[in-house]
Design a protein around this motif. Sequence first.
Motif, short mmCIF file in Angstrom:
data_model
loop_
_atom_site.label_atom_id
_atom_site.label_comp_id
_atom_site.label_asym_id
_atom_site.label_seq_id
_atom_site.Cartn_x
_atom_site.Cartn_y
_atom_site.Cartn_z
N TRP A 148 9.36 10.81 -4.26
CA TRP A 148 9.55 10.27 -2.92
C TRP A 148 10.14 8.86 -2.97
CZ3 TRP A 148 8.55 13.07 1.49
CH2 TRP A 148 7.93 14.32 1.29
N THR A 149 10.93 8.53 -1.95
CA THR A 149 11.45 7.17 -1.80
C THR A 149 11.03 6.65 -0.44
OG1 THR A 149 13.56 7.97 -0.93
CG2 THR A 149 13.44 7.59 -3.31
N ARG A 150 10.99 5.33 -0.33
CA ARG A 150 10.62 4.72 0.95
C ARG A 150 11.75 3.84 1.43
NH1 ARG A 150 8.38 0.09 3.20
NH2 ARG A 150 8.23 -1.00 1.22
N THR A 151 12.10 4.01 2.69
CA THR A 151 13.05 3.13 3.36
C THR A 151 12.36 2.68 4.64
OG1 THR A 151 14.89 4.44 2.50
CG2 THR A 151 15.37 2.93 4.32
N ARG B 86 21.13 24.92 0.29
CA ARG B 86 19.89 25.05 -0.49
C ARG B 86 19.24 23.69 -0.77
NH1 ARG B 86 21.67 26.55 -6.59
NH2 ARG B 86 23.03 24.77 -6.89
N THR B 87 19.72 22.65 -0.12
CA THR B 87 19.14 21.32 -0.24
C THR B 87 18.35 21.01 1.02
OG1 THR B 87 20.98 20.58 -1.63
CG2 THR B 87 19.63 18.87 -0.60
N VAL B 88 17.09 20.63 0.82
CA VAL B 88 16.21 20.31 1.94
C VAL B 88 15.75 18.87 1.78
CG1 VAL B 88 14.08 20.91 3.15
CG2 VAL B 88 15.41 22.71 2.03
N THR B 89 15.81 18.12 2.87
CA THR B 89 15.30 16.75 2.89
C THR B 89 14.14 16.68 3.87
OG1 THR B 89 17.52 15.90 2.43
CG2 THR B 89 15.88 14.32 3.25
N PHE B 90 13.03 16.17 3.38
CA PHE B 90 11.84 15.96 4.20
C PHE B 90 11.69 14.46 4.43
CE2 PHE B 90 11.06 19.72 1.59
CZ PHE B 90 10.66 20.64 2.53
N ARG B 91 11.45 14.07 5.68
CA ARG B 91 11.22 12.66 6.03
C ARG B 91 9.92 12.57 6.80
NH1 ARG B 91 16.56 13.49 6.76
NH2 ARG B 91 17.95 12.27 5.47
N LEU B 92 9.06 11.64 6.38
CA LEU B 92 7.75 11.48 7.00
C LEU B 92 7.54 10.06 7.49
CD1 LEU B 92 5.76 13.37 4.25
CD2 LEU B 92 6.01 14.13 6.60
N SER B 93 6.98 9.95 8.68
CA SER B 93 6.53 8.69 9.26
C SER B 93 5.58 9.07 10.38
CB SER B 93 7.71 7.90 9.81
OG SER B 93 7.29 6.65 10.30
N THR B 94 4.56 8.26 10.59
CA THR B 94 3.64 8.54 11.69
C THR B 94 4.17 7.83 12.93
OG1 THR B 94 1.82 8.69 10.11
CG2 THR B 94 1.22 8.49 12.43
N HIS B 95 5.01 8.53 13.67
CA HIS B 95 5.69 7.94 14.82
C HIS B 95 4.71 7.39 15.85
CE1 HIS B 95 9.40 9.47 13.17
NE2 HIS B 95 8.88 10.68 13.12
N SER B 96 3.60 8.11 16.06
CA SER B 96 2.62 7.68 17.07
C SER B 96 1.95 6.36 16.69
CB SER B 96 1.56 8.75 17.29
OG SER B 96 0.86 9.01 16.08
N ALA B 97 1.89 6.05 15.39
CA ALA B 97 1.29 4.79 14.94
C ALA B 97 2.33 3.71 14.73
CB ALA B 97 0.51 5.02 13.64
N GLY B 98 3.59 4.11 14.65
CA GLY B 98 4.67 3.14 14.46
C GLY B 98 4.89 2.72 13.03
N GLY B 99 4.54 3.59 12.08
CA GLY B 99 4.75 3.25 10.67
C GLY B 99 4.17 4.30 9.76
N LEU B 100 4.04 3.95 8.50
CA LEU B 100 3.49 4.86 7.51
C LEU B 100 1.97 4.77 7.49
CD1 LEU B 100 6.01 4.23 4.62
CD2 LEU B 100 5.71 6.37 5.88
N THR B 101 1.33 5.93 7.43
CA THR B 101 -0.13 6.01 7.37
C THR B 101 -0.52 6.97 6.25
OG1 THR B 101 -0.37 7.90 8.87
CG2 THR B 101 -0.25 5.69 9.88
N ALA B 102 -1.80 7.09 6.02
CA ALA B 102 -2.31 8.01 5.01
C ALA B 102 -1.88 9.45 5.31
CB ALA B 102 -3.83 7.91 4.92
N LYS B 103 -1.70 9.78 6.58
CA LYS B 103 -1.27 11.13 6.96
C LYS B 103 0.07 11.48 6.32
CE LYS B 103 -1.85 12.72 11.12
NZ LYS B 103 -1.87 12.93 12.59
N ASP B 104 0.95 10.53 6.21
CA ASP B 104 2.26 10.79 5.62
C ASP B 104 2.14 11.14 4.14
OD1 ASP B 104 3.84 10.13 8.00
OD2 ASP B 104 3.05 8.11 7.67
N PHE B 105 1.31 10.41 3.45
CA PHE B 105 1.17 10.64 2.01
C PHE B 105 0.37 11.90 1.71
CE2 PHE B 105 2.43 6.31 2.55
CZ PHE B 105 3.44 6.19 1.60
N GLU C 251 0.84 -1.21 0.00
CA GLU C 251 0.00 0.00 0.00
C GLU C 251 0.87 1.26 0.00
OE1 GLU C 251 -4.04 -1.17 2.41
OE2 GLU C 251 -2.17 -1.01 3.56
N ALA C 252 1.91 1.24 0.83
CA ALA C 252 2.81 2.39 0.90
C ALA C 252 3.52 2.60 -0.44
CB ALA C 252 3.83 2.21 2.02
N ASP C 253 4.03 1.54 -1.03
CA ASP C 253 4.71 1.65 -2.32
C ASP C 253 3.77 2.16 -3.40
OD1 ASP C 253 7.12 0.81 -1.24
OD2 ASP C 253 6.86 -1.28 -1.88
#
Length: 94
Positions: free
Chosen positions: A18-21, A62-81, A9-11
């Motif tokens: 965006w990339t996922r690790t 001038r390079t910015v990296t954004f990283r998203l994860s829903t820490h409170s849920a312990g993984g990736l959620t719809a909020k991240d996307f 689902e995340a992929d």
Amino acid sequence: MTEILSDSEADGRLGANWTRTGAVISREVELASFSQAIEAVDRVAVLAEAADHHPDIDIRWRTVTFRLSTHSAGGLTAKDFSLAAEIDSVIAAL
């Protein structure tokens, strides 16, 4: 509670920029100047605060990296996307 997405689902939700690790999605963007990088971060901060969902942000000149994860849920959620799409809109508008 926010539902954690499966790997497939995340992929399937990953945008072109965006990339996922594991349980983190990330995007690195190079902007025209340091001040434009700060402007991007400021705009994302307003969106993140409104969504009560805060990315990890790394600024290197001038390079910015954004990283998203829903820490409170312990993984990736719809909020991240959802926030990732808003970040994409900010970057496209600069």
